[in-house]
Design a protein around this motif. Structure first.
Motif, PDB file in Angstrom:
ATOM      1  N   ASP A   1       0.830  -1.214   0.000  1.00  0.00           N
ATOM      2  CA  ASP A   1       0.000   0.000   0.000  1.00  0.00           C
ATOM      3  C   ASP A   1       0.858   1.254   0.000  1.00  0.00           C
ATOM      4  OD1 ASP A   1      -2.296  -1.533   0.026  1.00  0.00           O
ATOM      5  OD2 ASP A   1      -2.525  -1.408   2.214  1.00  0.00           O
ATOM      6  N   HIS A   2       1.948   1.235   0.757  1.00  0.00           N
ATOM      7  CA  HIS A   2       2.871   2.378   0.811  1.00  0.00           C
ATOM      8  C   HIS A   2       3.441   2.674  -0.576  1.00  0.00           C
ATOM      9  CE1 HIS A   2       6.261   4.842   2.201  1.00  0.00           C
ATOM     10  NE2 HIS A   2       7.082   3.980   1.634  1.00  0.00           N
TER      11      HIS A   2
ATOM     12  N   TRP B   1       0.787   4.047  -2.930  1.00  0.00           N
ATOM     13  CA  TRP B   1       0.537   5.454  -2.590  1.00  0.00           C
ATOM     14  C   TRP B   1       1.630   6.335  -3.199  1.00  0.00           C
ATOM     15  CZ3 TRP B   1       3.734   8.352   0.735  1.00  0.00           C
ATOM     16  CH2 TRP B   1       3.236   9.602   1.097  1.00  0.00           C
TER      17      TRP B   1
ATOM     18  N   ASP C   1       1.301   6.575  -7.013  1.00  0.00           N
ATOM     19  CA  ASP C   1       0.238   7.508  -7.386  1.00  0.00           C
ATOM     20  C   ASP C   1       0.737   8.952  -7.296  1.00  0.00           C
ATOM     21  OD1 ASP C   1      -2.547   8.231  -8.057  1.00  0.00           O
ATOM     22  OD2 ASP C   1      -2.557   9.031  -6.000  1.00  0.00           O
ATOM     23  N   LEU C   2       1.457   9.281  -6.226  1.00  0.00           N
ATOM     24  CA  LEU C   2       2.008  10.638  -6.099  1.00  0.00           C
ATOM     25  C   LEU C   2       3.034  10.921  -7.196  1.00  0.00           C
ATOM     26  CD1 LEU C   2       2.450  11.104  -2.246  1.00  0.00           C
ATOM     27  CD2 LEU C   2       0.707  12.110  -3.723  1.00  0.00           C
TER      28      LEU C   2
ATOM     29  N   GLN D   1      -0.970  11.052   4.811  1.00  0.00           N
ATOM     30  CA  GLN D   1      -1.775  10.016   4.162  1.00  0.00           C
ATOM     31  C   GLN D   1      -0.989   8.744   3.840  1.00  0.00           C
ATOM     32  OE1 GLN D   1      -5.059  10.561   4.060  1.00  0.00           O
ATOM     33  NE2 GLN D   1      -4.403  12.416   5.122  1.00  0.00           N
ATOM     34  N   ASP D   2       0.305   8.768   4.077  1.00  0.00           N
ATOM     35  CA  ASP D   2       1.139   7.593   3.814  1.00  0.00           C
ATOM     36  C   ASP D   2       0.649   6.419   4.664  1.00  0.00           C
ATOM     37  OD1 ASP D   2       3.128   5.631   3.676  1.00  0.00           O
ATOM     38  OD2 ASP D   2       4.759   7.047   3.915  1.00  0.00           O
ATOM     39  N   PRO D   3       0.451   5.253   4.070  1.00  0.00           N
ATOM     40  CA  PRO D   3       0.055   4.079   4.852  1.00  0.00           C
ATOM     41  C   PRO D   3       1.000   3.770   6.017  1.00  0.00           C
ATOM     42  CG  PRO D   3      -0.309   3.650   2.541  1.00  0.00           C
ATOM     43  CD  PRO D   3       0.434   4.968   2.619  1.00  0.00           C
TER      44      PRO D   3
ATOM     45  N   LYS E   1      -0.044   6.327   8.684  1.00  0.00           N
ATOM     46  CA  LYS E   1      -1.356   5.978   9.235  1.00  0.00           C
ATOM     47  C   LYS E   1      -1.277   4.783  10.185  1.00  0.00           C
ATOM     48  CE  LYS E   1      -4.547   7.670   5.759  1.00  0.00           C
ATOM     49  NZ  LYS E   1      -5.588   7.259   4.821  1.00  0.00           N
TER      50      LYS E   1
END
Length: 94
Positions: free
Chosen positions: A24-25, A28, A31-32, A68-70, A73
């Motif tokens: 997930d990290h 993410w 995507d950025l 918002q980084d997994p 979080k």
């Protein structure tokens, strides 16, 4: 738009949990990168953390991205340092 150097220091006792969230990290981060926010990213060779170069309109916006980084979080980071960076030479200079 300003560039920021973002340094993560991993919580050393949470290595196994990082493995659980790594997919997930990285999604993410990808995507950025696709959106032009993150220009480069990678872990330190000693496994203590990571460094990235990111673009944001100001420090508050940069912080909001990385909240918002997994990993953040899931409370897997011991420290996050974000500083505006002004490249003079090289690939990131204008």
């Amino acid at each position: 738009m300003p560039l920021f150097a973002v340094q993560f220091t991993y919580a050393p006792d949470k290595s196994a949990q990082r493995d659980d969230h790594r997919t997930d990290h990285r999604a993410w981060l990808a995507d950025l990168e696709r959106r032009g926010t993150v220009h480069s990213y990678g872990p330190f060779a000693d496994g203590s953390g990571a460094l990235m170069v990111a673009e944001a309109s100001n420090l508050d916006e940069a912080r909001s991205f990385f909240d918002q980084d997994p990993f953040a979080k899931a409370d897997l980071l011991e420290q996050v340092t974000i500083r505006e960076w002004i490249p003079v030479f090289g690939a990131f200079s204008k």
